[in-house]
Design a protein around this motif. Structure first.
Motif, PDB file in Angstrom:
ATOM      1  N   VAL A   1       0.840  -1.197   0.000  1.00 17.95           N
ATOM      2  CA  VAL A   1       0.000   0.000   0.000  1.00 17.95           C
ATOM      3  C   VAL A   1       0.874   1.245   0.000  1.00 17.95           C
ATOM      4  O   VAL A   1       1.819   1.350   0.783  1.00 17.95           O
ATOM      5  N   THR A   2       0.553   2.185  -0.882  1.00 16.84           N
ATOM      6  CA  THR A   2       1.301   3.442  -0.896  1.00 16.84           C
ATOM      7  C   THR A   2       0.431   4.555  -1.466  1.00 16.84           C
ATOM      8  O   THR A   2      -0.558   4.306  -2.143  1.00 16.84           O
ATOM      9  N   HIS A   3       0.808   5.817  -1.160  1.00 20.34           N
ATOM     10  CA  HIS A   3       0.215   6.895  -1.943  1.00 20.34           C
ATOM     11  C   HIS A   3       1.304   7.632  -2.712  1.00 20.34           C
ATOM     12  O   HIS A   3       1.088   8.708  -3.221  1.00 20.34           O
ATOM     13  N   ASP A   4       2.478   6.994  -2.790  1.00 17.15           N
ATOM     14  CA  ASP A   4       3.612   7.579  -3.493  1.00 17.15           C
ATOM     15  C   ASP A   4       3.630   7.069  -4.934  1.00 17.15           C
ATOM     16  O   ASP A   4       3.774   5.882  -5.185  1.00 17.15           O
ATOM     17  N   GLN A   5       3.487   7.990  -5.866  1.00 15.18           N
ATOM     18  CA  GLN A   5       3.358   7.582  -7.264  1.00 15.18           C
ATOM     19  C   GLN A   5       4.632   6.925  -7.798  1.00 15.18           C
ATOM     20  O   GLN A   5       4.571   6.000  -8.610  1.00 15.18           O
ATOM     21  N   THR A   6       5.792   7.381  -7.322  1.00  9.70           N
ATOM     22  CA  THR A   6       7.043   6.769  -7.785  1.00  9.70           C
ATOM     23  C   THR A   6       7.096   5.307  -7.375  1.00  9.70           C
ATOM     24  O   THR A   6       7.501   4.451  -8.159  1.00  9.70           O
ATOM     25  N   GLU A   7       6.685   5.028  -6.146  1.00  3.99           N
ATOM     26  CA  GLU A   7       6.660   3.630  -5.702  1.00  3.99           C
ATOM     27  C   GLU A   7       5.688   2.824  -6.558  1.00  3.99           C
ATOM     28  O   GLU A   7       5.982   1.710  -6.984  1.00  3.99           O
ATOM     29  N   ALA A   8       4.532   3.407  -6.818  1.00  2.59           N
ATOM     30  CA  ALA A   8       3.525   2.703  -7.616  1.00  2.59           C
ATOM     31  C   ALA A   8       4.036   2.431  -9.024  1.00  2.59           C
ATOM     32  O   ALA A   8       3.780   1.381  -9.613  1.00  2.59           O
ATOM     33  N   MET A   9       4.795   3.376  -9.568  1.00  2.00           N
ATOM     34  CA  MET A   9       5.268   3.235 -10.941  1.00  2.00           C
ATOM     35  C   MET A   9       6.428   2.272 -11.066  1.00  2.00           C
ATOM     36  O   MET A   9       6.633   1.672 -12.114  1.00  2.00           O
ATOM     37  N   THR A  10       7.223   2.125 -10.004  1.00  4.44           N
ATOM     38  CA  THR A  10       8.475   1.378 -10.159  1.00  4.44           C
ATOM     39  C   THR A  10       8.497   0.013  -9.479  1.00  4.44           C
ATOM     40  O   THR A  10       9.290  -0.835  -9.846  1.00  4.44           O
ATOM     41  N   LEU A  11       7.642  -0.202  -8.492  1.00  2.00           N
ATOM     42  CA  LEU A  11       7.819  -1.403  -7.683  1.00  2.00           C
ATOM     43  C   LEU A  11       7.046  -2.625  -8.174  1.00  2.00           C
ATOM     44  O   LEU A  11       7.556  -3.732  -8.153  1.00  2.00           O
ATOM     45  N   GLY A  12       5.820  -2.418  -8.591  1.00  4.10           N
ATOM     46  CA  GLY A  12       4.929  -3.573  -8.744  1.00  4.10           C
ATOM     47  C   GLY A  12       4.813  -4.131 -10.145  1.00  4.10           C
ATOM     48  O   GLY A  12       5.201  -3.504 -11.123  1.00  4.10           O
ATOM     49  N   ASP A  13       4.259  -5.359 -10.214  1.00  2.56           N
ATOM     50  CA  ASP A  13       3.869  -5.924 -11.508  1.00  2.56           C
ATOM     51  C   ASP A  13       2.556  -5.293 -11.957  1.00  2.56           C
ATOM     52  O   ASP A  13       2.338  -5.036 -13.131  1.00  2.56           O
ATOM     53  N   ARG A  14       1.655  -5.076 -10.982  1.00  2.00           N
ATOM     54  CA  ARG A  14       0.361  -4.457 -11.294  1.00  2.00           C
ATOM     55  C   ARG A  14       0.011  -3.439 -10.221  1.00  2.00           C
ATOM     56  O   ARG A  14       0.446  -3.556  -9.076  1.00  2.00           O
ATOM     57  N   VAL A  15      -0.798  -2.469 -10.603  1.00  2.00           N
ATOM     58  CA  VAL A  15      -1.280  -1.453  -9.673  1.00  2.00           C
ATOM     59  C   VAL A  15      -2.797  -1.563  -9.597  1.00  2.00           C
ATOM     60  O   VAL A  15      -3.479  -1.596 -10.619  1.00  2.00           O
ATOM     61  N   ALA A  16      -3.328  -1.655  -8.377  1.00  2.00           N
ATOM     62  CA  ALA A  16      -4.779  -1.692  -8.165  1.00  2.00           C
ATOM     63  C   ALA A  16      -5.203  -0.356  -7.563  1.00  2.00           C
ATOM     64  O   ALA A  16      -4.642   0.082  -6.560  1.00  2.00           O
ATOM     65  N   VAL A  17      -6.152   0.290  -8.203  1.00  2.00           N
ATOM     66  CA  VAL A  17      -6.588   1.618  -7.766  1.00  2.00           C
ATOM     67  C   VAL A  17      -7.929   1.522  -7.046  1.00  2.00           C
ATOM     68  O   VAL A  17      -8.916   1.067  -7.610  1.00  2.00           O
ATOM     69  N   LEU A  18      -7.928   1.948  -5.777  1.00  2.00           N
ATOM     70  CA  LEU A  18      -9.157   1.945  -4.974  1.00  2.00           C
ATOM     71  C   LEU A  18      -9.688   3.364  -4.872  1.00  2.00           C
ATOM     72  O   LEU A  18      -8.917   4.321  -4.742  1.00  2.00           O
ATOM     73  N   ARG A  19     -11.004   3.503  -4.900  1.00  2.00           N
ATOM     74  CA  ARG A  19     -11.616   4.800  -4.660  1.00  2.00           C
ATOM     75  C   ARG A  19     -12.927   4.585  -3.917  1.00  2.00           C
ATOM     76  O   ARG A  19     -13.775   3.836  -4.366  1.00  2.00           O
ATOM     77  N   LYS A  20     -13.055   5.205  -2.789  1.00  2.00           N
ATOM     78  CA  LYS A  20     -14.249   5.049  -1.949  1.00  2.00           C
ATOM     79  C   LYS A  20     -14.630   3.583  -1.766  1.00  2.00           C
ATOM     80  O   LYS A  20     -15.795   3.201  -1.891  1.00  2.00           O
ATOM     81  N   GLY A  21     -13.629   2.750  -1.526  1.00  2.00           N
ATOM     82  CA  GLY A  21     -13.885   1.346  -1.240  1.00  2.00           C
ATOM     83  C   GLY A  21     -14.090   0.469  -2.454  1.00  2.00           C
ATOM     84  O   GLY A  21     -14.207  -0.746  -2.340  1.00  2.00           O
ATOM     85  N   VAL A  22     -14.133   1.090  -3.651  1.00  6.53           N
ATOM     86  CA  VAL A  22     -14.388   0.328  -4.871  1.00  6.53           C
ATOM     87  C   VAL A  22     -13.098   0.204  -5.673  1.00  6.53           C
ATOM     88  O   VAL A  22     -12.346   1.169  -5.808  1.00  6.53           O
ATOM     89  N   LEU A  23     -12.855  -1.003  -6.206  1.00  3.23           N
ATOM     90  CA  LEU A  23     -11.689  -1.220  -7.057  1.00  3.23           C
ATOM     91  C   LEU A  23     -11.992  -0.639  -8.426  1.00  3.23           C
ATOM     92  O   LEU A  23     -12.866  -1.118  -9.138  1.00  3.23           O
ATOM     93  N   GLN A  24     -11.270   0.426  -8.774  1.00  7.99           N
ATOM     94  CA  GLN A  24     -11.603   1.133 -10.008  1.00  7.99           C
ATOM     95  C   GLN A  24     -10.872   0.598 -11.215  1.00  7.99           C
ATOM     96  O   GLN A  24     -11.381   0.628 -12.327  1.00  7.99           O
ATOM     97  N   GLN A  25      -9.630   0.168 -10.998  1.00 12.23           N
ATOM     98  CA  GLN A  25      -8.800  -0.203 -12.131  1.00 12.23           C
ATOM     99  C   GLN A  25      -7.674  -1.097 -11.641  1.00 12.23           C
ATOM    100  O   GLN A  25      -7.164  -0.901 -10.536  1.00 12.23           O
TER     101      GLN A  25
END
Ligand code: ADP
Ligand code: ADP
Length: 226
Positions: free
Chosen positions: A191-215
């Motif tokens: 879990v992060t709110h750091d975009q650099t971490e999101a862009m560089t660390l994972g195989d996939r990024v899951a985006v949550l908004r108001k409890g719903v998985l958006q993307q």
């Protein structure tokens, strides 16, 4: 190591709006998934339901092919690394790393073997006798990760592990976490709110908004401009 499957996971605190609302997500064995989204969107709640620190209101949590809804944290064999890595100040680095193994009453030689192995991976050998107060923030974070590694858990769960570090250390730790995860090939949810971490660390990024998985997408699909 294990896959993590979330099927229609809902979490309601009291009778308010669901903090997590019908989330379904399959994380493959060995995969590194980043969970992002604005503050209050349900990231921590979801992570805590995976590890078993929070009850699931409805839906199924399946780890390594087994439904774990009713399993206590200690029976899920996952390792969570928190933002405040909570080292014991009175214990040496060695004993901080060894802590879960002491709890499990492993024999001394096995404890030494596993702690030394973790210290190798994390390059902590020369610090094993020191106390946490005498370490840098990055070293402390590595000790916390050492504690996670020695448990030989099925998966790592990270809740904003780098947010208390300065920018330089964050960069170093990003590289280390990424290297470590590849080397161990261990299923990871981060879990992060750091975009650099999101862009560089994972195989996939899951985006949550108001409890719903958006993307759910690769960092490339999500962040690269067309
Ligand atoms: P995030 O980690 O994305 O910041 P959280 O999972 O902490 O989000 O919170 C999701 C929502 O659930 C928020 O609206 C938050 O206020 C609420 N919430 C979290 N923990 C509790 C709790 N223990 N009791 C009541 N509401 C909570
Ligand atoms: P005790 O076994 O004395 O109740 P704890 O309350 O520290 O000890 O932990 C209870 C169980 O929760 C442990 O046996 C372990 O399996 C699990 N646990 C503790 N810390 C973590 C962690 N950081 N990540 C995942 N699971 C944990």
């Amino acid at each position: 190591m294990a896959s993590i499957e979330m099927r229609n996971i809902v979490k309601k605190y009291g009778d308010g709006f669901p903090a997590v609302n019908d989330v379904s997500l399959d994380i493959a064995d060995g995969e590194f998934v980043i969970l992002v989204g604005p503050s209050g969107c349900g990231k921590s709640t979801l992570l805590r339901m995976i590890v078993g620190l929070e009850d699931i209101t409805s839906g199924d949590m399946v780890i390594g092919g087994k439904r774990v809804n009713d399993k206590a944290p200690r029976d899920r064999n996952l390792s969570m690394v928190f933002q405040n890595y909570a080292l014991y100040p009175h214990l040496s680095v060695f004993e901080n790393i060894a802590f879960p193994l002491r709890l499990a009453k492993l024999p001394d030689d096995e404890v030494r073997r596993r702690v030394n192995e973790a210290a190798d991976v994390l390059e902590l050998h020369e610090h094993l006798e020191r106390k946490p107060a005498n370490l840098s923030g990055g070293q402390r974070q590595r000790v916390a990760m050492g504690r996670a590694i020695v448990r030989q858990a099925e998966a790592f769960l990270f809740d904003e592990p780098l947010s208390n570090l300065d920018a330089k250390l964050r960069g170093q730790m990003r590289t280390e976490i990424s290297r470590l995860q590849r080397r161990l090939g261990i299923t990871t949810v981060y879990v992060t709110h750091d975009q650099t971490e999101a862009m560089t660390l994972g195989d996939r990024v899951a985006v949550l908004r108001k409890g719903v998985l958006q993307q759910v997408a690769s960092p490339r699909e999500l962040y690269e401009q067309p």
